[in-house]
Write a protein that holds these residues in place. Sequence first.
Motif, mmCIF file in Angstrom:
data_model
loop_
_atom_site.group_PDB
_atom_site.id
_atom_site.type_symbol
_atom_site.label_atom_id
_atom_site.label_comp_id
_atom_site.label_asym_id
_atom_site.label_seq_id
_atom_site.Cartn_x
_atom_site.Cartn_y
_atom_site.Cartn_z
ATOM 1 N N TYR A 62 -94.019 3.976 14.070
ATOM 2 C CA TYR A 62 -93.656 3.065 15.036
ATOM 3 C C TYR A 62 -94.322 1.891 15.366
ATOM 4 C CZ TYR A 62 -92.696 2.199 20.082
ATOM 5 O OH TYR A 62 -92.122 1.484 21.243
ATOM 6 N N LEU A 63 -95.635 1.857 15.262
ATOM 7 C CA LEU A 63 -96.491 0.747 15.285
ATOM 8 C C LEU A 63 -96.112 -0.042 14.058
ATOM 9 C CD1 LEU A 63 -99.927 1.638 16.576
ATOM 10 C CD2 LEU A 63 -98.326 0.631 17.675
ATOM 11 N N ARG A 64 -95.882 0.159 12.987
ATOM 12 C CA ARG A 64 -95.462 -0.534 11.685
ATOM 13 C C ARG A 64 -94.327 -1.399 12.161
ATOM 14 N NH1 ARG A 64 -95.125 2.540 6.444
ATOM 15 N NH2 ARG A 64 -97.299 2.902 6.957
ATOM 16 N N GLY A 65 -93.292 -0.630 12.589
ATOM 17 C CA GLY A 65 -91.988 -1.423 12.907
ATOM 18 C C GLY A 65 -92.257 -2.368 13.977
ATOM 19 N N CYS A 66 -92.700 -2.104 15.002
ATOM 20 C CA CYS A 66 -93.095 -3.099 16.100
ATOM 21 C C CYS A 66 -93.999 -4.271 15.372
ATOM 22 C CB CYS A 66 -94.176 -2.615 16.884
ATOM 23 S SG CYS A 66 -93.105 -1.488 18.425
ATOM 24 N N GLY A 67 -94.797 -4.279 14.375
ATOM 25 C CA GLY A 67 -95.678 -5.304 13.920
ATOM 26 C C GLY A 67 -94.596 -6.048 13.065
ATOM 27 N N GLY A 88 -91.418 -6.212 13.285
ATOM 28 C CA GLY A 88 -90.396 -6.951 14.533
ATOM 29 C C GLY A 88 -90.921 -8.059 15.072
ATOM 30 N N ILE A 89 -92.327 -8.065 15.442
ATOM 31 C CA ILE A 89 -92.930 -9.275 15.984
ATOM 32 C C ILE A 89 -93.293 -10.421 14.851
ATOM 33 C CG2 ILE A 89 -95.146 -10.074 17.107
ATOM 34 C CD1 ILE A 89 -95.420 -7.219 18.386
ATOM 35 N N MET A 90 -93.633 -10.102 13.740
ATOM 36 C CA MET A 90 -93.536 -11.024 12.634
ATOM 37 C C MET A 90 -92.512 -11.477 12.245
ATOM 38 S SD MET A 90 -96.659 -9.047 10.207
ATOM 39 C CE MET A 90 -95.970 -9.849 8.856
ATOM 40 N N PHE A 91 -91.402 -10.983 11.981
ATOM 41 C CA PHE A 91 -90.231 -11.820 11.865
ATOM 42 C C PHE A 91 -89.449 -12.646 12.866
ATOM 43 C CE2 PHE A 91 -85.571 -11.262 12.005
ATOM 44 C CZ PHE A 91 -85.284 -11.645 10.733
ATOM 45 N N THR A 92 -89.898 -12.158 13.951
ATOM 46 C CA THR A 92 -89.303 -12.919 15.158
ATOM 47 C C THR A 92 -90.067 -14.309 15.266
ATOM 48 O OG1 THR A 92 -88.908 -10.824 16.371
ATOM 49 C CG2 THR A 92 -88.922 -13.054 17.637
ATOM 50 N N ALA A 93 -91.623 -14.097 15.021
ATOM 51 C CA ALA A 93 -92.239 -15.482 15.227
ATOM 52 C C ALA A 93 -91.783 -16.414 14.013
ATOM 53 C CB ALA A 93 -93.835 -15.001 14.962
ATOM 54 N N ILE A 94 -91.557 -15.788 12.899
ATOM 55 C CA ILE A 94 -91.274 -16.559 11.666
ATOM 56 C C ILE A 94 -90.098 -17.381 11.938
ATOM 57 C CG2 ILE A 94 -90.493 -16.520 9.065
ATOM 58 C CD1 ILE A 94 -92.898 -14.294 8.818
ATOM 59 N N MET A 95 -89.122 -16.400 12.217
ATOM 60 C CA MET A 95 -87.440 -17.078 12.791
ATOM 61 C C MET A 95 -87.630 -18.134 13.708
ATOM 62 S SD MET A 95 -84.269 -15.043 13.873
ATOM 63 C CE MET A 95 -85.137 -14.521 15.204
ATOM 64 N N LEU A 96 -88.432 -17.850 14.837
ATOM 65 C CA LEU A 96 -88.434 -18.740 15.768
ATOM 66 C C LEU A 96 -89.126 -20.139 15.481
ATOM 67 C CD1 LEU A 96 -89.030 -16.761 18.988
ATOM 68 C CD2 LEU A 96 -87.036 -17.824 18.371
ATOM 69 N N THR A 97 -90.180 -19.952 14.496
ATOM 70 C CA THR A 97 -90.994 -21.058 13.897
ATOM 71 C C THR A 97 -90.104 -21.745 13.197
ATOM 72 O OG1 THR A 97 -93.009 -19.837 14.086
ATOM 73 C CG2 THR A 97 -92.983 -21.696 12.669
ATOM 74 N N VAL A 98 -89.314 -21.224 12.011
ATOM 75 C CA VAL A 98 -88.346 -21.997 11.355
ATOM 76 C C VAL A 98 -86.987 -22.860 12.374
ATOM 77 C CG1 VAL A 98 -86.589 -21.837 9.688
ATOM 78 C CG2 VAL A 98 -88.802 -20.750 9.306
ATOM 79 N N ALA A 99 -86.658 -22.100 13.229
ATOM 80 C CA ALA A 99 -85.752 -22.613 14.040
ATOM 81 C C ALA A 99 -86.176 -24.032 14.744
ATOM 82 C CB ALA A 99 -85.185 -21.518 14.938
ATOM 83 N N PHE A 100 -87.461 -23.879 15.349
ATOM 84 C CA PHE A 100 -87.739 -24.592 16.080
ATOM 85 C C PHE A 100 -88.122 -25.993 15.326
ATOM 86 C CE2 PHE A 100 -88.919 -21.574 19.494
ATOM 87 C CZ PHE A 100 -87.937 -22.082 20.256
ATOM 88 N N HIS A 101 -88.752 -25.898 14.166
ATOM 89 C CA HIS A 101 -89.150 -26.976 13.383
ATOM 90 C C HIS A 101 -87.919 -27.724 12.347
ATOM 91 C CE1 HIS A 101 -93.335 -26.955 13.632
ATOM 92 N NE2 HIS A 101 -93.355 -25.601 13.177
#
Length: 78
Positions: free
Chosen positions: A6-11, A13-26
Amino acid sequence: MRFKYYLRGCGFGIMFTAIMLTVAFHTRGVKEISNEEVIRRAEALGMVMPEETEDFETPDDSGESQAEGDGQPEEDEK
C-alpha cells in the motif's frame, strides 16, 4: 493487502504525479506582458485610474464626515 505494498503504491503515485505536473508546467510556457499591457487590460475591464477620479470629501479625525450633519448624535424617537 499488505501495508508495505500500500505504501509503495502511494509512493509511486506521488512520484508519478510530481513528474507529470513538473513536465506540464515547464512545457506550458509563460508569456511575459508589460506594465502598459496590464493597465490597458485593466481599463478595458473597468478599472478607474486615480487621475480620472474626483476628489471626494474625506472623513475628519473623529471618523465622521463633516457633510453628515451638525455632529450631534441622532436620538431615536419612540
